[in-house]
Design an enzyme around this catalytic site. Structure first.
Site, PDB file in Angstrom:
ATOM      1  N   TYR A 127       0.811  -1.215   0.000  1.00 34.48           N
ATOM      2  CA  TYR A 127       0.000   0.000   0.000  1.00 34.48           C
ATOM      3  C   TYR A 127       0.843   1.263   0.000  1.00 34.48           C
ATOM      4  CZ  TYR A 127      -4.174  -2.734   0.425  1.00 34.48           C
ATOM      5  OH  TYR A 127      -5.191  -3.610   0.174  1.00 34.48           O
ATOM      6  N   LYS A 174       3.080 -14.201   5.788  1.00 36.38           N
ATOM      7  CA  LYS A 174       3.500 -15.109   4.716  1.00 36.38           C
ATOM      8  C   LYS A 174       5.024 -15.260   4.823  1.00 36.38           C
ATOM      9  CE  LYS A 174       2.312 -17.662   1.276  1.00 36.38           C
ATOM     10  NZ  LYS A 174       1.492 -18.849   1.487  1.00 36.38           N
ATOM     11  N   ASP A 207      -2.489 -17.861   4.842  1.00 35.84           N
ATOM     12  CA  ASP A 207      -3.483 -18.680   4.115  1.00 35.84           C
ATOM     13  C   ASP A 207      -4.180 -19.635   5.077  1.00 35.84           C
ATOM     14  OD1 ASP A 207      -0.668 -18.902   3.605  1.00 35.84           O
ATOM     15  OD2 ASP A 207      -0.992 -20.811   2.605  1.00 35.84           O
ATOM     16  N   ASP A 231      -6.162  -6.362   4.844  1.00 38.85           N
ATOM     17  CA  ASP A 231      -7.282  -5.878   4.046  1.00 38.85           C
ATOM     18  C   ASP A 231      -8.184  -7.047   3.661  1.00 38.85           C
ATOM     19  OD1 ASP A 231      -8.887  -4.275   2.536  1.00 38.85           O
ATOM     20  OD2 ASP A 231      -7.411  -3.826   0.990  1.00 38.85           O
TER      21      ASP A 231
END
Ligand code: NAD
Length: 487
Positions: A127, A174, A207, A231
Protein backbone atom coordinates in the site's frame (compact mmCIF):
# COMPACT_ATOMS: atom_id res chain seq x y z
CA UNK A 1 -17.78 18.92 27.21
CA UNK A 2 -18.12 19.57 23.51
CA UNK A 3 -15.88 17.79 21.00
CA UNK A 4 -14.80 19.00 17.60
CA UNK A 5 -14.94 16.35 14.90
CA UNK A 6 -14.31 16.57 11.17
CA UNK A 7 -17.22 15.05 9.25
CA UNK A 8 -16.55 13.89 5.70
CA UNK A 9 -19.91 12.79 4.25
CA UNK A 10 -18.15 11.14 1.30
CA UNK A 11 -19.43 9.78 -2.01
CA UNK A 12 -22.32 7.60 -3.13
CA UNK A 13 -24.32 6.48 -0.09
CA UNK A 14 -21.91 8.38 2.20
CA UNK A 15 -24.09 11.44 2.82
CA UNK A 16 -27.10 9.27 3.78
CA UNK A 17 -25.25 7.07 6.23
CA UNK A 18 -23.27 9.92 7.76
CA UNK A 19 -26.48 11.87 8.32
CA UNK A 20 -27.94 8.80 10.05
CA UNK A 21 -24.83 8.43 12.24
CA UNK A 22 -24.80 12.11 13.12
CA UNK A 23 -28.47 12.09 14.12
CA UNK A 24 -27.97 9.04 16.36
CA UNK A 25 -24.89 10.57 18.05
CA UNK A 26 -26.72 13.81 18.70
CA UNK A 27 -29.81 11.99 20.01
CA UNK A 28 -27.55 10.14 22.46
CA UNK A 29 -26.72 13.54 23.93
CA UNK A 30 -23.10 13.94 22.86
CA UNK A 31 -22.23 17.54 22.09
CA UNK A 32 -20.13 17.66 18.95
CA UNK A 33 -19.18 20.64 16.84
CA UNK A 34 -18.90 19.16 13.38
CA UNK A 35 -16.49 20.60 10.86
CA UNK A 36 -17.91 19.44 7.55
CA UNK A 37 -15.23 18.74 4.96
CA UNK A 38 -15.03 17.19 1.53
CA UNK A 39 -12.89 14.51 -0.09
CA UNK A 40 -13.29 12.00 -2.91
CA UNK A 41 -15.03 12.07 -6.30
CA UNK A 42 -15.93 15.76 -6.60
CA UNK A 43 -12.44 16.75 -5.55
CA UNK A 44 -10.86 14.47 -8.17
CA UNK A 45 -13.21 15.95 -10.78
CA UNK A 46 -11.92 19.41 -9.98
CA UNK A 47 -8.46 18.18 -10.91
CA UNK A 48 -7.03 17.68 -7.41
CA UNK A 49 -5.23 14.36 -7.91
CA UNK A 50 -4.98 13.65 -4.17
CA UNK A 51 -8.76 13.67 -3.65
CA UNK A 52 -8.16 15.40 -0.30
CA UNK A 53 -8.24 19.24 -0.31
CA UNK A 54 -5.93 21.14 2.00
CA UNK A 55 -8.93 22.52 3.96
CA UNK A 56 -9.94 18.93 4.83
CA UNK A 57 -6.45 17.95 5.92
CA UNK A 58 -6.22 21.17 7.99
CA UNK A 59 -9.53 20.39 9.67
CA UNK A 60 -8.39 16.89 10.73
CA UNK A 61 -5.08 18.30 11.91
CA UNK A 62 -7.10 20.69 14.13
CA UNK A 63 -9.71 18.27 15.46
CA UNK A 64 -7.61 15.09 15.55
CA UNK A 65 -10.77 13.04 14.90
CA UNK A 66 -12.73 12.39 11.73
CA UNK A 67 -15.88 10.47 10.91
CA UNK A 68 -15.97 9.72 7.23
CA UNK A 69 -18.26 8.20 4.67
CA UNK A 70 -16.84 6.05 1.88
CA UNK A 71 -14.83 7.74 -0.85
CA UNK A 72 -14.81 6.63 -4.46
CA UNK A 73 -11.45 5.83 -5.96
CA UNK A 74 -11.08 6.40 -9.69
CA UNK A 75 -10.01 2.99 -11.07
CA UNK A 76 -7.17 2.63 -13.53
CA UNK A 77 -6.11 6.28 -13.69
CA UNK A 78 -3.03 7.72 -12.08
CA UNK A 79 -4.98 9.01 -9.07
CA UNK A 80 -4.21 7.60 -5.67
CA UNK A 81 -7.01 6.44 -3.38
CA UNK A 82 -8.23 9.39 -1.26
CA UNK A 83 -8.81 6.90 1.57
CA UNK A 84 -5.22 5.76 1.49
CA UNK A 85 -4.03 9.39 1.22
CA UNK A 86 -5.97 10.32 4.37
CA UNK A 87 -4.57 7.35 6.30
CA UNK A 88 -1.06 8.25 5.23
CA UNK A 89 -1.33 12.01 5.79
CA UNK A 90 -2.11 11.38 9.44
CA UNK A 91 0.01 8.24 9.84
CA UNK A 92 -3.00 6.33 11.14
CA UNK A 93 -0.93 3.18 11.33
CA UNK A 94 -3.46 0.98 13.10
CA UNK A 95 -6.59 -0.15 11.29
CA UNK A 96 -8.87 -1.84 13.79
CA UNK A 97 -11.75 -3.96 12.58
CA UNK A 98 -13.76 -5.85 15.18
CA UNK A 99 -15.60 -8.97 14.03
CA UNK A 100 -18.29 -9.73 16.55
CA UNK A 101 -21.55 -11.55 16.37
CA UNK A 102 -24.39 -9.03 16.49
CA UNK A 103 -27.76 -9.93 18.02
CA UNK A 104 -30.48 -10.42 15.43
CA UNK A 105 -28.11 -10.60 12.47
CA UNK A 106 -28.34 -14.10 11.02
CA UNK A 107 -25.05 -15.69 10.01
CA UNK A 108 -23.77 -19.17 9.20
CA UNK A 109 -22.02 -19.19 12.57
CA UNK A 110 -24.92 -18.39 14.89
CA UNK A 111 -24.19 -19.28 18.48
CA UNK A 112 -20.47 -19.84 17.99
CA UNK A 113 -19.52 -16.65 19.80
CA UNK A 114 -17.30 -15.01 17.20
CA UNK A 115 -15.57 -12.07 18.86
CA UNK A 116 -12.18 -11.10 17.52
CA UNK A 117 -10.36 -8.02 16.31
CA UNK A 118 -8.25 -7.67 13.19
CA UNK A 119 -5.36 -5.25 13.77
CA UNK A 120 -4.05 -4.33 10.35
CA UNK A 121 -0.89 -2.35 9.64
CA UNK A 122 -2.19 0.58 7.66
CA UNK A 123 0.74 2.46 6.11
CA UNK A 124 3.35 0.11 4.70
CA UNK A 125 3.54 -3.01 2.56
CA UNK A 126 2.29 -2.88 -1.03
CA UNK A 127 0.00 0.00 0.00
CA UNK A 128 3.01 2.28 -0.08
CA UNK A 129 1.97 2.27 -3.75
CA UNK A 130 5.50 2.29 -5.14
CA UNK A 131 5.14 0.66 -8.56
CA UNK A 132 7.11 0.67 -11.79
CA UNK A 133 6.80 -0.60 -15.32
CA UNK A 134 10.30 -2.01 -15.61
CA UNK A 135 9.68 -2.85 -19.25
CA UNK A 136 6.64 -2.29 -21.44
CA UNK A 137 5.21 -5.57 -20.16
CA UNK A 138 6.70 -6.13 -16.71
CA UNK A 139 5.20 -4.31 -13.73
CA UNK A 140 6.77 -4.44 -10.28
CA UNK A 141 5.71 -3.12 -6.88
CA UNK A 142 7.79 -2.61 -3.78
CA UNK A 143 6.59 -4.36 -0.66
CA UNK A 144 7.92 -2.17 2.14
CA UNK A 145 8.03 -3.56 5.66
CA UNK A 146 9.99 -1.70 8.31
CA UNK A 147 11.06 -2.66 11.81
CA UNK A 148 9.59 0.56 13.13
CA UNK A 149 6.26 0.11 11.36
CA UNK A 150 6.06 -3.50 12.53
CA UNK A 151 6.89 -2.55 16.12
CA UNK A 152 4.20 0.11 16.20
CA UNK A 153 1.38 -2.13 15.01
CA UNK A 154 2.44 -5.23 16.95
CA UNK A 155 2.73 -3.24 20.16
CA UNK A 156 -0.68 -1.79 19.42
CA UNK A 157 -2.11 -5.30 19.08
CA UNK A 158 -0.59 -6.53 22.35
CA UNK A 159 -1.68 -3.38 24.21
CA UNK A 160 -5.20 -3.72 22.83
CA UNK A 161 -5.30 -7.37 23.93
CA UNK A 162 -4.07 -6.42 27.40
CA UNK A 163 -6.52 -3.56 27.74
CA UNK A 164 -9.48 -5.69 26.70
CA UNK A 165 -8.42 -8.70 28.77
CA UNK A 166 -7.99 -10.85 25.70
CA UNK A 167 -5.83 -13.95 25.95
CA UNK A 168 -4.28 -14.58 22.56
CA UNK A 169 -2.65 -12.57 19.78
CA UNK A 170 -2.22 -14.32 16.45
CA UNK A 171 0.41 -12.92 14.11
CA UNK A 172 -0.58 -13.76 10.52
CA UNK A 173 2.15 -13.57 7.88
CA UNK A 174 3.50 -15.11 4.72
CA UNK A 175 6.96 -15.40 6.31
CA UNK A 176 7.47 -18.87 4.83
CA UNK A 177 7.79 -17.33 1.36
CA UNK A 178 8.66 -13.67 1.98
CA UNK A 179 11.47 -14.26 4.43
CA UNK A 180 12.79 -10.71 4.67
CA UNK A 181 9.60 -8.61 4.56
CA UNK A 182 6.94 -10.78 6.21
CA UNK A 183 9.77 -12.46 8.08
CA UNK A 184 10.72 -9.15 9.72
CA UNK A 185 7.12 -8.72 10.90
CA UNK A 186 7.16 -12.21 12.41
CA UNK A 187 10.53 -11.65 14.10
CA UNK A 188 9.39 -8.39 15.70
CA UNK A 189 6.28 -10.21 16.96
CA UNK A 190 8.44 -12.95 18.51
CA UNK A 191 10.77 -10.39 20.10
CA UNK A 192 7.89 -8.42 21.62
CA UNK A 193 5.70 -11.30 22.83
CA UNK A 194 7.69 -11.97 26.06
CA UNK A 195 6.80 -8.45 27.26
CA UNK A 196 3.19 -9.69 27.52
CA UNK A 197 3.50 -12.95 29.47
CA UNK A 198 -0.25 -13.18 30.19
CA UNK A 199 -1.05 -13.25 26.46
CA UNK A 200 -0.54 -16.36 24.34
CA UNK A 201 1.41 -15.48 21.20
CA UNK A 202 0.65 -17.53 18.11
CA UNK A 203 2.04 -17.33 14.59
CA UNK A 204 0.03 -18.68 11.68
CA UNK A 205 0.65 -18.47 7.95
CA UNK A 206 -1.93 -16.12 6.47
CA UNK A 207 -3.48 -18.68 4.12
CA UNK A 208 -4.06 -20.98 7.07
CA UNK A 209 -5.67 -18.05 8.92
CA UNK A 210 -8.14 -17.70 6.04
CA UNK A 211 -8.88 -21.42 6.24
CA UNK A 212 -9.21 -21.48 10.03
CA UNK A 213 -11.34 -18.35 9.98
CA UNK A 214 -13.93 -20.08 7.84
CA UNK A 215 -13.74 -23.41 9.71
CA UNK A 216 -13.59 -22.25 13.31
CA UNK A 217 -13.65 -18.45 13.63
CA UNK A 218 -14.32 -18.44 17.37
CA UNK A 219 -10.72 -19.58 18.05
CA UNK A 220 -9.40 -16.09 17.24
CA UNK A 221 -9.03 -13.26 19.70
CA UNK A 222 -6.71 -10.59 18.24
CA UNK A 223 -5.09 -11.01 14.81
CA UNK A 224 -2.22 -8.72 13.85
CA UNK A 225 -1.06 -8.66 10.27
CA UNK A 226 0.49 -6.69 7.42
CA UNK A 227 -1.48 -4.30 5.24
CA UNK A 228 -2.59 -6.31 2.20
CA UNK A 229 -3.24 -9.52 4.15
CA UNK A 230 -5.16 -7.48 6.72
CA UNK A 231 -7.28 -5.88 4.05
CA UNK A 232 -8.33 -9.26 2.72
CA UNK A 233 -8.88 -11.17 5.95
CA UNK A 234 -10.75 -8.31 7.61
CA UNK A 235 -13.28 -8.35 4.77
CA UNK A 236 -13.50 -12.11 5.19
CA UNK A 237 -14.12 -11.49 8.91
CA UNK A 238 -16.93 -9.04 8.07
CA UNK A 239 -18.58 -11.75 6.01
CA UNK A 240 -18.64 -14.07 9.03
CA UNK A 241 -20.67 -11.68 11.16
CA UNK A 242 -23.27 -10.29 8.81
CA UNK A 243 -21.49 -8.61 5.92
CA UNK A 244 -20.37 -5.17 4.92
CA UNK A 245 -23.50 -3.45 6.20
CA UNK A 246 -22.32 -4.20 9.76
CA UNK A 247 -18.54 -3.88 9.57
CA UNK A 248 -17.07 -0.95 11.52
CA UNK A 249 -13.50 0.29 11.60
CA UNK A 250 -11.18 2.84 13.11
CA UNK A 251 -7.82 4.09 11.83
CA UNK A 252 -5.68 5.18 14.76
CA UNK A 253 -2.48 7.20 14.74
CA UNK A 254 -0.62 9.16 17.38
CA UNK A 255 -1.99 12.49 16.16
CA UNK A 256 -5.37 11.63 14.61
CA UNK A 257 -8.00 8.92 14.34
CA UNK A 258 -10.36 8.39 11.41
CA UNK A 259 -13.51 6.29 11.76
CA UNK A 260 -15.30 4.77 8.79
CA UNK A 261 -17.41 1.84 7.66
CA UNK A 262 -15.48 -0.94 5.93
CA UNK A 263 -17.79 -0.82 2.90
CA UNK A 264 -17.48 1.45 -0.11
CA UNK A 265 -19.77 4.05 -1.67
CA UNK A 266 -22.24 1.45 -3.12
CA UNK A 267 -22.98 3.85 -6.02
CA UNK A 268 -26.02 1.98 -7.30
CA UNK A 269 -27.85 2.76 -4.07
CA UNK A 270 -26.75 6.40 -3.81
CA UNK A 271 -29.58 8.79 -2.95
CA UNK A 272 -32.13 5.98 -2.64
CA UNK A 273 -32.31 5.99 1.16
CA UNK A 274 -32.14 2.17 1.34
CA UNK A 275 -28.61 1.40 2.50
CA UNK A 276 -27.83 -0.06 5.93
CA UNK A 277 -26.19 2.63 8.12
CA UNK A 278 -25.21 0.19 10.92
CA UNK A 279 -21.54 -0.05 9.89
CA UNK A 280 -20.97 3.69 10.15
CA UNK A 281 -23.05 3.95 13.33
CA UNK A 282 -20.92 1.21 14.96
CA UNK A 283 -17.82 3.06 13.70
CA UNK A 284 -19.23 6.12 15.50
CA UNK A 285 -19.44 3.99 18.66
CA UNK A 286 -15.69 3.34 18.29
CA UNK A 287 -15.19 7.08 17.79
CA UNK A 288 -17.13 7.97 20.93
CA UNK A 289 -15.02 5.54 22.98
CA UNK A 290 -11.94 7.20 21.53
CA UNK A 291 -13.36 10.56 22.66
CA UNK A 292 -13.96 9.16 26.15
CA UNK A 293 -17.77 9.19 25.72
CA UNK A 294 -18.16 5.64 27.00
CA UNK A 295 -21.71 5.91 28.34
CA UNK A 296 -23.07 7.37 25.10
CA UNK A 297 -21.13 4.80 23.09
CA UNK A 298 -22.73 1.98 25.09
CA UNK A 299 -26.20 3.53 24.79
CA UNK A 300 -25.88 3.69 21.02
CA UNK A 301 -24.48 0.18 20.72
CA UNK A 302 -27.28 -1.16 22.89
CA UNK A 303 -29.90 0.70 20.86
CA UNK A 304 -28.48 -0.69 17.60
CA UNK A 305 -28.49 -4.20 19.05
CA UNK A 306 -32.06 -3.87 20.40
CA UNK A 307 -33.24 -2.66 16.99
CA UNK A 308 -31.57 -5.54 15.18
CA UNK A 309 -32.55 -8.12 17.78
CA UNK A 310 -36.25 -7.21 17.74
CA UNK A 311 -36.23 -6.93 13.97
CA UNK A 312 -38.89 -4.16 14.06
CA UNK A 313 -36.86 -2.31 11.46
CA UNK A 314 -34.55 -3.96 8.95
CA UNK A 315 -32.85 -2.43 5.95
CA UNK A 316 -33.01 -3.86 2.45
CA UNK A 317 -29.85 -5.99 2.74
CA UNK A 318 -31.22 -7.87 5.77
CA UNK A 319 -34.82 -7.98 4.45
CA UNK A 320 -33.51 -9.52 1.23
CA UNK A 321 -31.81 -12.32 3.17
CA UNK A 322 -35.11 -13.03 4.90
CA UNK A 323 -36.93 -12.92 1.54
CA UNK A 324 -39.12 -10.04 2.67
CA UNK A 325 -38.06 -6.94 0.75
CA UNK A 326 -41.62 -5.53 0.97
CA UNK A 327 -41.07 -4.61 4.61
CA UNK A 328 -37.61 -3.14 4.33
CA UNK A 329 -37.01 0.07 6.30
CA UNK A 330 -35.28 3.10 4.79
CA UNK A 331 -31.86 4.31 5.96
CA UNK A 332 -33.45 7.27 7.76
CA UNK A 333 -36.25 5.10 9.15
CA UNK A 334 -33.66 2.71 10.56
CA UNK A 335 -31.87 5.61 12.26
CA UNK A 336 -35.25 6.72 13.69
CA UNK A 337 -35.76 3.23 15.15
CA UNK A 338 -32.31 3.30 16.79
CA UNK A 339 -33.00 6.74 18.26
CA UNK A 340 -36.34 5.44 19.55
CA UNK A 341 -34.51 2.57 21.28
CA UNK A 342 -31.87 4.69 23.04
CA UNK A 343 -31.90 3.75 26.72
CA UNK A 344 -32.96 0.13 26.13
CA UNK A 345 -30.66 -2.87 26.52
CA UNK A 346 -30.66 -5.91 24.24
CA UNK A 347 -31.92 -9.25 25.56
CA UNK A 348 -29.10 -11.19 23.99
CA UNK A 349 -25.78 -10.69 25.66
CA UNK A 350 -23.38 -12.87 23.77
CA UNK A 351 -20.63 -14.24 25.92
CA UNK A 352 -17.70 -12.09 25.00
CA UNK A 353 -14.00 -12.46 25.55
CA UNK A 354 -13.68 -8.74 25.51
CA UNK A 355 -13.79 -6.73 28.69
CA UNK A 356 -14.73 -3.90 26.33
CA UNK A 357 -18.30 -5.08 26.44
CA UNK A 358 -18.57 -4.14 30.09
CA UNK A 359 -15.88 -1.63 30.91
CA UNK A 360 -15.57 0.04 27.49
CA UNK A 361 -11.92 0.99 27.71
CA UNK A 362 -10.65 3.61 25.32
CA UNK A 363 -8.70 2.48 22.32
CA UNK A 364 -5.06 2.27 23.33
CA UNK A 365 -2.64 4.65 21.74
CA UNK A 366 0.73 3.37 22.91
CA UNK A 367 3.69 5.20 21.57
CA UNK A 368 6.33 3.38 19.65
CA UNK A 369 9.19 2.33 21.86
CA UNK A 370 12.60 2.20 20.32
CA UNK A 371 13.86 -1.33 19.72
CA UNK A 372 17.40 -2.58 20.15
CA UNK A 373 20.04 -0.17 18.92
CA UNK A 374 20.87 -1.58 15.51
CA UNK A 375 23.17 1.20 14.35
CA UNK A 376 26.19 -0.77 15.57
CA UNK A 377 25.61 -3.57 13.07
CA UNK A 378 28.36 -3.52 10.44
CA UNK A 379 27.23 -3.03 6.83
CA UNK A 380 29.26 -4.41 3.92
CA UNK A 381 28.63 -4.11 0.18
CA UNK A 382 29.34 -7.42 -1.51
CA UNK A 383 27.69 -6.99 -4.90
CA UNK A 384 24.61 -5.79 -6.77
CA UNK A 385 21.58 -7.09 -8.61
CA UNK A 386 21.23 -5.26 -11.91
CA UNK A 387 17.84 -5.61 -13.61
CA UNK A 388 18.17 -5.76 -17.37
CA UNK A 389 15.87 -5.96 -20.36
CA UNK A 390 16.87 -8.38 -23.14
CA UNK A 391 14.94 -10.74 -25.35
CA UNK A 392 17.77 -13.11 -26.38
CA UNK A 393 18.26 -16.59 -25.00
CA UNK A 394 19.43 -16.31 -21.34
CA UNK A 395 22.68 -18.10 -22.22
CA UNK A 396 23.47 -15.38 -24.78
CA UNK A 397 22.65 -12.57 -22.33
CA UNK A 398 24.63 -14.34 -19.62
CA UNK A 399 27.76 -14.68 -21.76
CA UNK A 400 27.57 -11.00 -22.70
CA UNK A 401 27.36 -10.02 -19.04
CA UNK A 402 30.21 -12.40 -18.16
CA UNK A 403 32.36 -10.45 -20.58
CA UNK A 404 31.64 -7.07 -18.96
CA UNK A 405 31.69 -8.15 -15.30
CA UNK A 406 35.44 -7.86 -14.61
CA UNK A 407 37.73 -6.72 -13.22
CA UNK A 408 35.89 -5.93 -9.95
CA UNK A 409 32.88 -8.23 -10.30
CA UNK A 410 31.82 -11.62 -11.56
CA UNK A 411 28.34 -12.59 -12.71
CA UNK A 412 27.08 -15.06 -10.11
CA UNK A 413 23.75 -15.84 -11.75
CA UNK A 414 20.80 -14.58 -13.71
CA UNK A 415 17.24 -15.30 -12.70
CA UNK A 416 13.91 -14.85 -14.42
CA UNK A 417 11.08 -13.98 -12.05
CA UNK A 418 13.09 -15.44 -9.18
CA UNK A 419 14.26 -18.69 -10.80
CA UNK A 420 17.89 -19.21 -11.87
CA UNK A 421 18.35 -19.45 -15.64
CA UNK A 422 22.11 -18.86 -15.92
CA UNK A 423 24.71 -20.31 -15.60
CA UNK A 424 22.53 -23.35 -14.80
CA UNK A 425 19.58 -23.29 -17.17
CA UNK A 426 16.14 -24.20 -15.82
CA UNK A 427 13.95 -26.18 -18.13
CA UNK A 428 10.49 -24.79 -18.74
CA UNK A 429 11.04 -21.29 -17.36
CA UNK A 430 9.00 -18.82 -19.36
CA UNK A 431 11.17 -15.78 -19.87
CA UNK A 432 9.69 -12.32 -20.12
CA UNK A 433 12.72 -10.24 -21.14
CA UNK A 434 13.34 -9.10 -17.56
CA UNK A 435 16.42 -10.44 -15.83
CA UNK A 436 17.86 -10.11 -12.39
CA UNK A 437 21.62 -10.26 -12.92
CA UNK A 438 23.52 -10.86 -9.71
CA UNK A 439 27.08 -9.56 -9.67
CA UNK A 440 29.33 -10.21 -6.69
CA UNK A 441 32.90 -9.18 -5.85
CA UNK A 442 35.35 -10.90 -8.21
CA UNK A 443 37.33 -12.13 -5.27
CA UNK A 444 35.54 -14.87 -3.29
CA UNK A 445 33.99 -13.33 -0.14
CA UNK A 446 35.27 -9.84 -1.00
CA UNK A 447 33.59 -6.44 -0.90
CA UNK A 448 33.11 -3.78 -3.57
CA UNK A 449 32.55 -0.03 -3.56
CA UNK A 450 30.28 2.47 -5.31
CA UNK A 451 32.92 3.59 -7.78
CA UNK A 452 33.40 0.02 -9.00
CA UNK A 453 29.63 -0.43 -9.21
CA UNK A 454 29.25 2.72 -11.33
CA UNK A 455 31.95 1.48 -13.71
CA UNK A 456 30.14 -1.87 -13.95
CA UNK A 457 26.85 -0.15 -14.84
CA UNK A 458 28.60 1.80 -17.55
CA UNK A 459 29.99 -1.41 -19.06
CA UNK A 460 26.63 -3.20 -18.83
CA UNK A 461 24.73 -0.23 -20.30
CA UNK A 462 26.96 -0.29 -23.37
CA UNK A 463 25.73 -3.82 -24.16
CA UNK A 464 22.32 -4.43 -22.47
CA UNK A 465 19.70 -1.89 -21.23
CA UNK A 466 19.31 -1.88 -17.45
CA UNK A 467 16.43 -0.43 -15.38
CA UNK A 468 17.44 -0.50 -11.79
CA UNK A 469 20.09 -1.63 -9.39
CA UNK A 470 19.81 -3.12 -5.96
CA UNK A 471 22.88 -3.26 -3.79
CA UNK A 472 23.64 -6.55 -2.04
CA UNK A 473 24.64 -5.90 1.54
CA UNK A 474 25.57 -7.93 4.56
CA UNK A 475 24.37 -6.65 7.93
CA UNK A 476 26.78 -8.33 10.31
CA UNK A 477 26.48 -11.93 9.13
CA UNK A 478 22.92 -11.50 7.86
CA UNK A 479 22.36 -11.44 4.10
CA UNK A 480 20.24 -8.45 3.10
CA UNK A 481 18.83 -10.26 0.07
CA UNK A 482 17.19 -13.52 -0.84
CA UNK A 483 18.69 -16.25 -2.96
CA UNK A 484 17.30 -17.28 -6.32
CA UNK A 485 15.13 -20.38 -6.61
CA UNK A 486 17.46 -23.17 -7.68
CA UNK A 487 20.62 -21.39 -6.43
P1 NAD B 1 -19.07 -1.33 -1.94
O1 NAD B 1 -18.76 -1.64 -0.53
O2 NAD B 1 -19.46 0.07 -2.22
O3 NAD B 1 -20.27 -2.24 -2.42
C1 NAD B 1 -20.20 -3.65 -2.52
C2 NAD B 1 -21.62 -4.21 -2.36
O4 NAD B 1 -21.89 -4.32 -0.97
C3 NAD B 1 -22.70 -3.31 -2.94
O5 NAD B 1 -23.21 -3.84 -4.11
C4 NAD B 1 -23.77 -3.28 -1.91
O6 NAD B 1 -24.80 -4.15 -2.29
C5 NAD B 1 -23.17 -3.88 -0.66
N1 NAD B 1 -23.12 -2.88 0.41
C6 NAD B 1 -22.08 -2.08 0.70
N2 NAD B 1 -22.37 -1.34 1.76
C7 NAD B 1 -23.59 -1.67 2.15
C8 NAD B 1 -24.45 -1.22 3.19
N3 NAD B 1 -24.08 -0.27 4.05
N4 NAD B 1 -25.68 -1.76 3.28
C9 NAD B 1 -26.07 -2.69 2.43
N5 NAD B 1 -25.32 -3.17 1.44
C10 NAD B 1 -24.10 -2.66 1.29
O7 NAD B 1 -17.83 -1.77 -2.81
P2 NAD B 1 -17.44 -1.47 -4.33
O8 NAD B 1 -18.65 -1.51 -5.18
O9 NAD B 1 -16.31 -2.36 -4.59
O10 NAD B 1 -16.87 0.01 -4.32
C11 NAD B 1 -17.58 1.18 -4.69
C12 NAD B 1 -16.68 2.40 -4.50
O11 NAD B 1 -16.33 2.56 -3.13
C13 NAD B 1 -15.36 2.29 -5.25
O12 NAD B 1 -15.07 3.55 -5.83
C14 NAD B 1 -14.35 1.97 -4.19
O13 NAD B 1 -13.06 2.43 -4.50
C15 NAD B 1 -14.92 2.69 -3.00
N6 NAD B 1 -14.52 2.11 -1.70
C16 NAD B 1 -14.30 3.00 -0.71
C17 NAD B 1 -13.99 2.53 0.56
C18 NAD B 1 -13.74 3.53 1.66
O14 NAD B 1 -14.08 4.70 1.50
N7 NAD B 1 -13.15 3.14 2.77
C19 NAD B 1 -13.93 1.16 0.81
C20 NAD B 1 -14.19 0.27 -0.23
C21 NAD B 1 -14.51 0.76 -1.49
Amino acid sequence: MSHRVTLIPGDGVGPEISLAARRVIEAAGVAIEWEEAEAGAEVFKRGDTSGVPKATADSIARTGVALKGPLETPVGFGEKSANVTLRKLFETYANIRPARQIPGVPTRYDGEGIDFIVVRENIEDLYAGVEYLDTRDVAVALKIITRRGSEKIIRYAFELARQEGRRKVTCATKANILKLTEGMFKRVFEEMAPEYPEIEPQHLIIDNVAHQMVKDPAQFDVIVTTNLAGDIISDLASGLVGGLGFAASGNYGDEAAIFEAVHGSAPKYAGKNVINPTALILSSVMMLRHLGEHAAAQRIQDAVFVTLEEGQAVTLDVARQAGDVEHATSTSGFADAIIENLGRAPQTRYATKSAAATSEPPAPRPRWTVGADRAAIETRLIGADVYTEAYDDPAVVGRTLDEVAGPDFRLLLMSARGTMVYPTPSAGVDTVGWWRCRFVAAEEGGTVDDAALLRLLERIGARVPWMHVQKLRLYGDEEGFTRAQGQ
